[in-house]
Design an enzyme around this catalytic site. Structure first.
Site, mmCIF file in Angstrom:
data_model
loop_
_atom_site.group_PDB
_atom_site.id
_atom_site.type_symbol
_atom_site.label_atom_id
_atom_site.label_comp_id
_atom_site.label_asym_id
_atom_site.label_seq_id
_atom_site.Cartn_x
_atom_site.Cartn_y
_atom_site.Cartn_z
ATOM 1 N N LYS A 84 45.154 40.828 37.472
ATOM 2 C CA LYS A 84 43.872 40.103 37.401
ATOM 3 C C LYS A 84 42.695 41.046 37.580
ATOM 4 C CE LYS A 84 42.447 40.207 41.868
ATOM 5 N NZ LYS A 84 41.514 41.284 42.121
ATOM 6 N N ASP A 141 45.402 35.560 46.361
ATOM 7 C CA ASP A 141 45.340 35.666 44.894
ATOM 8 C C ASP A 141 46.598 35.128 44.206
ATOM 9 O OD1 ASP A 141 42.913 37.012 45.170
ATOM 10 O OD2 ASP A 141 43.843 38.991 45.059
HETATM 11 O O1 C5P Z 1 45.344 36.959 51.341
HETATM 12 P P1 C5P Z 1 45.713 38.378 51.209
HETATM 13 O O2 C5P Z 1 46.941 38.744 52.021
HETATM 14 O O3 C5P Z 1 45.825 38.870 49.798
HETATM 15 O O4 C5P Z 1 44.500 39.196 51.831
HETATM 16 C C1 C5P Z 1 44.618 40.540 52.205
HETATM 17 C C2 C5P Z 1 43.488 40.906 53.148
HETATM 18 O O5 C5P Z 1 42.229 40.912 52.449
HETATM 19 C C3 C5P Z 1 43.272 39.949 54.296
HETATM 20 O O6 C5P Z 1 44.077 40.279 55.388
HETATM 21 C C4 C5P Z 1 41.787 40.151 54.617
HETATM 22 O O7 C5P Z 1 41.610 41.329 55.367
HETATM 23 C C5 C5P Z 1 41.189 40.424 53.252
HETATM 24 N N1 C5P Z 1 40.638 39.210 52.633
HETATM 25 C C6 C5P Z 1 39.463 38.656 53.133
HETATM 26 N N2 C5P Z 1 38.944 37.527 52.554
HETATM 27 C C7 C5P Z 1 39.536 36.972 51.464
HETATM 28 C C8 C5P Z 1 40.724 37.525 50.936
HETATM 29 C C9 C5P Z 1 41.261 38.647 51.538
HETATM 30 O O8 C5P Z 1 38.902 39.154 54.106
HETATM 31 N N3 C5P Z 1 39.000 35.899 50.908
#
Ligand code: C5P
Length: 336
Positions: A11, A144
């Protein structure tokens, strides 16, 4: 049951607006996700050889050595999440991930693998969940992952997991991706956004400078009307001008060499240039396919990245591969 193979796209974010850090550590977003034709391929098979080992995973291809090959792998977490959501179902599986999406590159490759694992296990175990139901499970695996189930061009809110259709024509856009020599950690990039905002507030001498939680406050993000109008018009030049990413200053702080890559792409004729997600991949929009191929060749010769690929979007999300998996969605890719 025969093994199930699923291909799943990378993406880009055409808009990534980041609000203040929330109490749970995440940031509220408004983003426009856009799936492009760079695919990982995931095969899920019943673990017939050593089922007592539980779920196992093998990763091959681009960046495979740095992908966890245990329960920390996002695809494995997705398998466990689907099993937990459907008690009484779900024999142990062996997951094979053939990677073409670079790891920790701002292209949501790990999330893509998780989405593919959900779609594959839904088929292998004959669970019969709808896309909507898979998206609900996906949201708990990562921000995502739900988008990678759907694909297309979609507006994301919340952490990125609340998806609504973008209601734009399915105009094909032609992109050049410049892969960097290195990786960026998404949490580090978000933490740097917070730090840069605190520093900027301090520099302005605002009350927020005293180090309170309010120091990282940013305006609530909104969908960019200029970008949406450009997408509705299907005009790559307007879309290129409207691309935006609130993570870009943080990515450039952590990976200053990307400035040179972005400048080179713009100088070589890209109509839009942006760091992809949390980086360090840079994405360049071209007017058409021919210009994208020429830009890729020129960027490749400029020595400002590890390698380049030409991709098109939007493409569909995680989907079963019915023919020979090796034939599916191979992007044009050139070394430096
Ligand atoms: O949800 P995911 O594991 O992909 O997110 C990885 C990291 O990215 C989270 O631990 C956070 O630090 C950051 N993040 C965030 N806000 C979001 C998505 C991700 O701060 N909306």
């Amino acid at each position: 049951m025969a093994p199930v193979t699923v291909s799943v796209p990378a993406k880009l974010n055409l808009q990534l607006s980041v609000g203040p850090r929330r109490a749970d550590g995440y940031h509220d977003l408004v983003t426009v996700f856009h799936a492009v034709s760079l695919y990982d391929t995931i095969t899920v098979a019943a673990a017939t050889v050593s089922p007592e080992l539980g779920d196992t995973v093998t990763v091959t291809g681009e960046g495979a050595t740095v992908v966890p090959q245990d329960g920390d792998n996002l695809a494995m977490r997705a398998v466990a999440a689907l099993r937990a959501a459907m008690p009484g179902t779900g024999e142990p599986v062996h997951v094979t991930i053939a990677k073409r999406i670079p790891v920790a590159a701002g292209l949501a490759g790990g999330s893509a693998d998780a989405a593919a694992a959900l779609v594959a296990c839904n088929e292998l175990w004959n669970v019969g969940l709808s896309h909507q139901q898979l998206c609900e499970i996906a949201a708990d695996v990562g921000s995502d992952v739900a988008f990678a189930v759907l694909g297309g061009t979609v507006v994301g809110r919340g952490r990125g997991e609340e998806l609504t259709a973008a209601l734009v024509p399915s105009t094909q856009y032609h992109w050049v991706l410049a892969f960097a020599d290195g990786q960026l950690s998404t949490p580090d990039v978000y933490a740097t956004v917070d730090r840069l905002r605190r520093d900027s507030a301090a520099a302005k001498g605002s009350a927020a400078a005293k180090g309170s939680a309010a120091a990282t406050d940013a305006a609530a993000p909104e969908l960019d009307a200029v970008l949406m109008a450009a997408l509705r018009a299907g005009d790559p030049v307007r879309v290129g001008k409207a691309l935006s990413n609130d993570l870009q200053p943080a990515a450039l702080t952590l990976f200053p060499a990307l400035r040179k890559t972005l400048t080179a792409g713009t100088d070589l004729g890209a109509v839009g240039a942006l760091v992809s997600g949390s980086g360090p991949t840079c994405m360049f929009l071209a007017r058409n396919k021919e210009r994208a191929l020429a830009l890729a060749a020129a960027l490749s010769g400029a020595g400002v990245c590890r390698s380049v690929a030409t991709v098109a979007g939007p493409v569909h999300g995680a989907a079963l591969v019915t023919g020979h998996p090796g034939q599916h969605g191979r992007p044009g890719q050139q070394g430096r």
